[in-house]
Design an enzyme around this catalytic site. Structure first.
Site, PDB file in Angstrom:
ATOM      1  N   SER A  75      -8.567   1.891   8.098  1.00 33.98           N
ATOM      2  CA  SER A  75      -7.881   1.662   9.380  1.00 33.98           C
ATOM      3  C   SER A  75      -6.775   0.624   9.230  1.00 33.98           C
ATOM      4  O   SER A  75      -6.025   0.357  10.152  1.00 33.98           O
ATOM      5  CB  SER A  75      -8.888   1.195  10.419  1.00 33.98           C
ATOM      6  OG  SER A  75      -9.616   0.104   9.925  1.00 33.98           O
ATOM      7  N   LYS A  88       0.815  -1.221   0.000  1.00 29.47           N
ATOM      8  CA  LYS A  88       0.000   0.000   0.000  1.00 29.47           C
ATOM      9  C   LYS A  88       0.851   1.275   0.000  1.00 29.47           C
ATOM     10  O   LYS A  88       0.393   2.338  -0.422  1.00 29.47           O
ATOM     11  CB  LYS A  88      -0.942   0.021   1.202  1.00 29.47           C
ATOM     12  CG  LYS A  88      -2.070  -0.997   1.159  1.00 29.47           C
ATOM     13  CD  LYS A  88      -3.138  -0.608   0.163  1.00 29.47           C
ATOM     14  CE  LYS A  88      -4.488  -1.257   0.378  1.00 29.47           C
ATOM     15  NZ  LYS A  88      -4.507  -2.675   0.678  1.00 29.47           N
TER      16      LYS A  88
END
Ligand SMILES: *Cc1c(COP(=O)(O)O)cnc(C)c1O
Length: 337
Positions: A94, A70
């Site tokens: 989150s 990511k």
């Protein structure tokens, strides 16, 4: 339930004709992210290869900075936003994306606000805060968090950084594909996990626009088969909440941008069960001494249980991340089948 090597490219899908990004955007992303993201190694397992009857390569994004790929999309996206004048970044994830955005913002010295669910667990909260991300709690569903994150962005002269449905995020994730093409010779197939499809659509763009003969195969948990259903129906088909242990793959539908790329290029999609994921997770931990997360164990499960129906091939599995709450390892283990 799985596709028996259906050739998806023959489907007629009008939106798929639009080029959302090209391999050039992925190459530009690569230039942009290299002060932050690592070029991750390829690992080999003789035992796994022997068991499958194929040569299996593991593209090791669990060894990536912040513990998942990511960071690639986040860096590409945050950097271009700053170049366009953003003073603040927000997101609503989150998990790994929230950690990545926090990390990049800190590196470039701008504030990040991560909107998280009220019931977030402590290890995720700690990880975001360790990277200096500011946390705001809001509701329990992404439907509540997403508008709040966008609102905070507007209030602060900032930008909302999407976890998958954004051209800069997709191009950043695609750099995994460019590296694989350089690191492994004579690749027959690349196996990629699917959440919202940012990683897959980035890799598809990089690989198919460089060498269309390489097969790219997606993997989803049976319990989170939204992309599978969307392909079958030839339109985005959401699922309702899922409890799969592959928590990085829980998004309930492919994106408006990622789905057309998937429809255009994907060769096949394989579904794996929860027990298959746990077995693959345990195998990699015990035999290879690597801690990978269940979302990544899906690609190992696909090759271990011979779901590709191939022999004697060079197959690259994308190990997308390694963030596991160590208190939960016991319940992920399954060592006999
Ligand atoms: C986000 C994530 C995925 C899925 O990526 P998408 O771009 O949402 O498809 C897979 N594995 C890990 C570890 C992730 O964090």
């Amino acid at each position: 339930m799985k596709f028996d090597n259906i050739i998806l490219k023959n489907n007629i899908y009008i939106k798929g004709m639009i080029n959302i990004i090209t391999v050039k955007d992925v190459k530009d992303a690569r230039e942009r992210i290299y002060d932050i993201a690592h070029e991750t190694p390829i690992l080999l397992s003789e035992q796994l290869s022997k068991r499958c009857g194929n040569q299996i390569f593991l593209k090791s994004e669990h060894l990536q900075k912040t513990g998942s790929f990511k960071i690639r999309g986040a860096t590409n996206n945050v950097k271009q936003a700053i170049q366009k004048g953003a003073k603040h970044v927000t997101t609503a994830s989150s998990g790994n994306h929230g950690q990545a955005v926090s990390y990049v913002a800190k590196k470039y010295d701008i504030p990040a606000t991560i909107v998280v669910p009220e019931n977030i667990n402590n290890s995720k909260l700690n990880a975001i805060q360790a990277y200096n991300g500011h946390v705001e709690k809001c509701g329990t569903t992404s439907a509540e968090r997403l508008p709040r994150a966008k609102e905070i962005a507007v209030e602060n002269n900032g930008v909302y950084i999407a976890p998958y449905d954004d051209p800069y995020t997709i191009a950043g994730q695609g750099t995994v594909g460019l590296e694989i093409l350089e690191q492994v010779n004579k690749i027959d197939a690349i196996v990629v996990p699917i959440g919202g499809g940012g990683l897959l659509s980035g890799i598809l763009t990089a690989v198919k626009e460089t060498n269309p003969n390489i097969q790219v195969i997606g993997v989803e948990p049976e319990l989170a088969n939204d992309t599978y259903l969307s392909i079958q129906n030839k339109k985005i088909t959401p699922i309702t909440g899922t409890t799969t242990i592959a928590d990085g793959l829980r998004s309930n539908q492919p994106g408006d941008l990622t789905f057309p790329i998937i429809m255009k290029y994907l060769d096949d999609l394989i579904l794996v069960s929860e027990d298959e994921i746990r077995y693959a997770f345990s195998f990699v931990l015990e035999r290879m001494k690597q801690l990978i997360e269940p979302s990544s164990a899906t690609t190992i499960a696909a090759v271990m249980f011979n779901k590709l129906n191939q022999k004697g091939k060079n197959i690259v599995t994308v190990i997308s991340g390694g963030n596991v709450d160590i208190g939960n390892i016991q319940e992920l283990l399954l060592t006999s089948n």
